[in-house]
Design a protein around this motif. Structure first.
Motif, mmCIF file in Angstrom:
data_model
loop_
_atom_site.group_PDB
_atom_site.id
_atom_site.type_symbol
_atom_site.label_atom_id
_atom_site.label_comp_id
_atom_site.label_asym_id
_atom_site.label_seq_id
_atom_site.Cartn_x
_atom_site.Cartn_y
_atom_site.Cartn_z
ATOM 1 N N HIS A 1 62.622 8.154 -38.478
ATOM 2 C CA HIS A 1 61.800 8.027 -37.271
ATOM 3 C C HIS A 1 60.904 9.242 -37.108
ATOM 4 C CE1 HIS A 1 61.070 8.670 -32.907
ATOM 5 N NE2 HIS A 1 60.766 7.389 -32.956
ATOM 6 N N ASP A 2 61.446 10.430 -37.354
ATOM 7 C CA ASP A 2 60.648 11.656 -37.236
ATOM 8 C C ASP A 2 59.507 11.666 -38.257
ATOM 9 O OD1 ASP A 2 62.280 12.497 -35.185
ATOM 10 O OD2 ASP A 2 63.477 13.847 -36.429
ATOM 11 N N ILE A 3 59.803 11.182 -39.461
ATOM 12 C CA ILE A 3 58.761 11.113 -40.497
ATOM 13 C C ILE A 3 57.657 10.156 -40.060
ATOM 14 C CG2 ILE A 3 58.265 10.348 -42.856
ATOM 15 C CD1 ILE A 3 61.091 11.334 -43.601
ATOM 16 N N LYS A 4 58.057 9.018 -39.483
ATOM 17 C CA LYS A 4 57.053 8.059 -39.017
ATOM 18 C C LYS A 4 56.182 8.680 -37.926
ATOM 19 C CE LYS A 4 56.304 4.124 -36.143
ATOM 20 N NZ LYS A 4 56.870 3.307 -35.061
ATOM 21 N N GLN A 5 56.794 9.397 -36.981
ATOM 22 C CA GLN A 5 56.021 10.035 -35.913
ATOM 23 C C GLN A 5 55.026 11.038 -36.493
ATOM 24 O OE1 GLN A 5 57.071 7.605 -33.558
ATOM 25 N NE2 GLN A 5 56.332 9.299 -32.313
ATOM 26 N N ALA A 6 55.463 11.791 -37.498
ATOM 27 C CA ALA A 6 54.557 12.749 -38.139
ATOM 28 C C ALA A 6 53.422 12.026 -38.864
ATOM 29 C CB ALA A 6 55.334 13.623 -39.119
ATOM 30 N N MET A 7 53.742 10.904 -39.491
ATOM 31 C CA MET A 7 52.715 10.110 -40.160
ATOM 32 C C MET A 7 51.687 9.583 -39.165
ATOM 33 S SD MET A 7 54.826 7.903 -43.022
ATOM 34 C CE MET A 7 53.393 6.859 -43.339
ATOM 35 N N GLN B 1 50.821 10.932 -36.366
ATOM 36 C CA GLN B 1 49.993 12.066 -35.952
ATOM 37 C C GLN B 1 48.948 12.395 -37.009
ATOM 38 O OE1 GLN B 1 49.794 13.504 -33.089
ATOM 39 N NE2 GLN B 1 48.377 15.137 -33.669
ATOM 40 N N GLU B 2 49.325 12.306 -38.275
ATOM 41 C CA GLU B 2 48.400 12.620 -39.356
ATOM 42 C C GLU B 2 47.377 11.513 -39.584
ATOM 43 O OE1 GLU B 2 48.205 15.409 -41.615
ATOM 44 O OE2 GLU B 2 49.314 16.317 -39.962
ATOM 45 N N LEU B 3 47.852 10.272 -39.668
ATOM 46 C CA LEU B 3 46.973 9.168 -40.061
ATOM 47 C C LEU B 3 46.067 8.701 -38.936
ATOM 48 C CD1 LEU B 3 49.448 6.970 -42.162
ATOM 49 C CD2 LEU B 3 47.759 8.617 -42.989
ATOM 50 N N LEU B 4 46.588 8.677 -37.705
ATOM 51 C CA LEU B 4 45.816 8.127 -36.592
ATOM 52 C C LEU B 4 44.804 9.118 -36.027
ATOM 53 C CD1 LEU B 4 48.716 6.209 -34.834
ATOM 54 C CD2 LEU B 4 46.819 5.201 -36.105
ATOM 55 N N THR B 5 44.846 10.338 -36.511
ATOM 56 C CA THR B 5 43.834 11.337 -36.136
ATOM 57 C C THR B 5 42.916 11.669 -37.296
ATOM 58 O OG1 THR B 5 45.302 13.184 -36.705
ATOM 59 C CG2 THR B 5 45.382 12.391 -34.431
ATOM 60 N N GLY B 6 43.195 11.077 -38.461
ATOM 61 C CA GLY B 6 42.368 11.344 -39.627
ATOM 62 C C GLY B 6 42.637 12.667 -40.305
ATOM 63 N N LYS B 7 43.696 13.389 -39.903
ATOM 64 C CA LYS B 7 44.027 14.646 -40.586
ATOM 65 C C LYS B 7 44.387 14.366 -42.044
ATOM 66 C CE LYS B 7 45.731 17.072 -36.479
ATOM 67 N NZ LYS B 7 46.920 17.664 -35.800
ATOM 68 N N THR B 8 45.073 13.257 -42.263
ATOM 69 C CA THR B 8 45.349 12.783 -43.614
ATOM 70 C C THR B 8 44.630 11.456 -43.796
ATOM 71 O OG1 THR B 8 47.523 13.861 -43.697
ATOM 72 C CG2 THR B 8 47.137 12.024 -45.220
ATOM 73 N N ARG B 9 43.841 11.360 -44.848
ATOM 74 C CA ARG B 9 43.044 10.151 -45.081
ATOM 75 C C ARG B 9 43.691 9.320 -46.189
ATOM 76 N NH1 ARG B 9 37.766 10.902 -43.118
ATOM 77 N NH2 ARG B 9 37.622 8.606 -43.322
ATOM 78 N N LEU B 10 43.656 8.015 -46.027
ATOM 79 C CA LEU B 10 44.112 7.095 -47.053
ATOM 80 C C LEU B 10 42.882 6.503 -47.717
ATOM 81 C CD1 LEU B 10 46.987 5.252 -45.131
ATOM 82 C CD2 LEU B 10 47.166 7.145 -46.738
ATOM 83 N N ILE B 11 42.542 7.028 -48.858
ATOM 84 C CA ILE B 11 41.325 6.623 -49.553
ATOM 85 C C ILE B 11 41.701 5.691 -50.713
ATOM 86 C CG2 ILE B 11 39.281 7.380 -50.772
ATOM 87 C CD1 ILE B 11 39.434 8.237 -47.851
#
Length: 396
Positions: free
Chosen positions: A378-384, A386-396
Motif C-alpha cells: 500500500h505504501d509503495i502504491k501511495q508513493a507511485m 505521488q510520482e506518476l500523478l504529478t509527472g515526477k516519474t514519466r511512463l514513456i
C-alpha cells in the motif's frame, strides 16, 4: 533548494507542479454527463435485485467499490430514476455530502444494472481524450483531495453541488500517458486485492481451526482423554484495572491499556505475567493477550492465570465466547468479574492447551506477515501515485 522551486520542464498550476506538456482542465470542460441519485429509493429496496450504490460502498483506500453489505433495489420498468442514475462502465463516482470527495470507479466487475443514491455524483465522460480510470486515480490523490475540501459548499450540512463538481480541476496528460498511469496503478490495486483476499482466506481458516481445536471436536495427534468442564475461576482470577494518573509518564516503559487500546505509558506495572485482558465496560467482546508488563485502567479487566494453565490457550478460547450474552447493562455494555469467572468452558490438560495455542499462534504469525506485506505494498502504491500523478516519474 526551495520546496516551491519549479524544475525545468515543469510548471506550477492550480493542481500542483506538473510537466509542461500536461494540461489542467475542469470536469465540466468536456461537457460530461453529470448527475446524482435522488431521494425516495427506500420504496424500491429488495432482498435481491439490482445493486444500489451508497457512500458506504466507496472507500478512500481504493477507487474500486467495496460491495460488502450491499443493498439492492427492484425498479418498475417505468421508473425514470432507473434511466437517469443507471451506472455504466468507466463512470466516475464522487461522494457529495457529509464525507465529501471519496472517489469510485466503475469497472467491469460491477454488475449491471446498478444505481446510485442522492449522496453520490456520477460523472460520465464521452470523449476519447479522457481516461476515466486515470481521472479517478487523480481525484483520489493528495492534492485534489485538498481541493475538494477547499471547494466544499458552505451550509448547515457539508455538501457539494453538481455545479461545484463540474468545477473540480485535474491534470491532463496526453491520453496514452493517462492510460499507462492508470494501468500501472491498477496493477498495484490488483496486487493489493489479491493480498486482501489471501488475508481474508487465512483468517477464515484460522477461525475454522479455532472452532475445531478449542472445543475438542478435532484433536491433535498424541492427545486423547476427555476434557474437563470448568468455570473460568478455576483457571484464572479476574482483576480490576486502576487509575493511571499516579503512574502515567510520557516516556514510561510500560503501556497503559483501556478497552479501546493503549492510552499512555506508565512508570510501573500492574502485572508482568502473560495475561488475558477482557473489557469490563464498553468494548466487552474483544479479548486480548499480552505477555509483557502492563497497566490497565478500570474499564479493562486483566487476569492472573492459575497453576499450569496456558494463557494463550485461554485467550483463544475466550475469543469464541459470545460476550454480549453476559452483558449486565442496558446502556453501555458491561461485565462483572463474578460473571466472567462463572462462565463454564471445557479444558484439556495443560500440555494439550500449549500445543493448540502454538498452532493458532503460528497462524497468527503468518497472517501478521501477510498484513505487513500488504501495508508495504500500500505504501509503495501511495508513493507511485505521488510520482506518476504529478509527472515526477514519466511512463514513456
Amino acid at each position: 533548494m526551495s520546496s516551491y522551486q519549479v524544475l525545468e520542464g515543469y510548471k506550477m498550476t492550480d493542481v500542483g507542479i506538473i510537466p509542461e506538456d500536461w494540461g489542467v482542465t475542469q470536469i465540466g470542460d468536456f461537457k460530461p454527463f453529470v448527475t446524482s441519485g435522488s431521494r425516495g429509493w427506500a420504496v424500491y429496496y429488495s432482498d435481491q435485485g439490482s445493486l444500489f450504490i451508497r457512500i458506504t460502498n466507496l472507500c478512500r483506500e481504493s477507487i474500486y467499490l467495496n460491495l460488502e453489505n450491499s443493498k439492492f433495489v427492484n425498479l418498475p420498468p417505468e421508473a425514470s430514476e432507473g434511466i437517469r442514475t443507471q451506472l455504466k462502465q468507466d463512470d466516475v463516482l464522487i461522494s457529495i455530502t457529509a464525507d465529501i470527495g471519496i472517489i469510485g470507479y466503475i469497472d467491469s466487475n460491477i454488475p449491471e444494472p446498478a444505481y446510485i443514491n442522492q449522496h453520490i455524483a456520477l460523472v460520465r465522460f464521452n470523449t476519447p481524450q479522457i481516461n476515466s480510470q486515470f481521472v479517478s486515480y487523480f481525484l483520489a490523490s493528495e492534492k485534489p483531495q485538498k481541493l475538494f475540501r477547499a471547494s466544499t459548499d458552505t451550509g448547515a450540512k457539508a455538501g457539494m453541488s453538481l455545479l461545484t463538481v463540474q468545477k473540480i480541476q485535474f491534470a491532463l496528460p496526453p491520453e496514452p500517458e493517462q492510460r499507462s498511469i492508470a494501468t500501472a496503478l491498477s496493477d498495484m490495486d490488483e496486487l493489493l486485492g489479491g493480498l486482501d483476499r489471501l488475508i481474508a482466506k487465512k483468517r477464515d481458516l484460522k477461525q475454522a481451526t479455532m472452532q475445531q481445536l478449542l472445543t475438542g471436536k478435532t484433536r491433535l495427534p498424541g492427545f486423547d482423554g476427555e476434557w474437563e468442564m470448568k468455570q473460568l475461576r478455576d483457571v484464572l482470577t479476574i482483576c480490576h484495572g486502576r487509575s493511571q494518573h499516579e503512574v502515567q509518564v510520557e516516556d514510561g516503559p510500560y503501556p497503559i491499556l483501556a478497552t479501546g487500546g493503549q492510552i499512555g505509558r506508565a512508570r510501573s506495572f500492574l502485572c508482568d505475567k502473560p495475561s488475558v485482558l477482557i473489557g469490563r465496560k464498553g468494548t466487552i467482546d474483544q479479548p486480548r493477550y499480552i505477555d509483557t508488563p502492563f497497566w490497565t485502567v478500570d474499564t479493562l479487566f486483566y487476569s492472573i492465570i492459575r497453576d499450569f494453565n496456558d494463557a494463550k490457550f485461554i485467550f483463544y478460547r475466550c475469543c469464541l465466547i459470545d460476550w454480549y450474552k453476559y452483558n449486565e447493562a442496558s446502556g453501555v455494555p458491561s461485565l462483572s468479574a463474578q460473571t466472567v469467572e462463572s462462565i463454564e468452558i471445557s479444558f484439556p490438560k495443560p500440555e494439550e492447551q500449549i500445543a493448540i495455542a502454538a498452532i493458532l499462534s503460528d497462524m497468527d504469525t503468518a497472517i501478521a506477515a501477510l498484513e505487513q506485506r500488504r501495508n508495504k505494498t500500500h505504501d509503495i502504491k501511495q508513493a507511485m501515485m505521488q510520482e506518476l500523478l504529478t509527472g515526477k516519474t514519466r511512463l514513456i
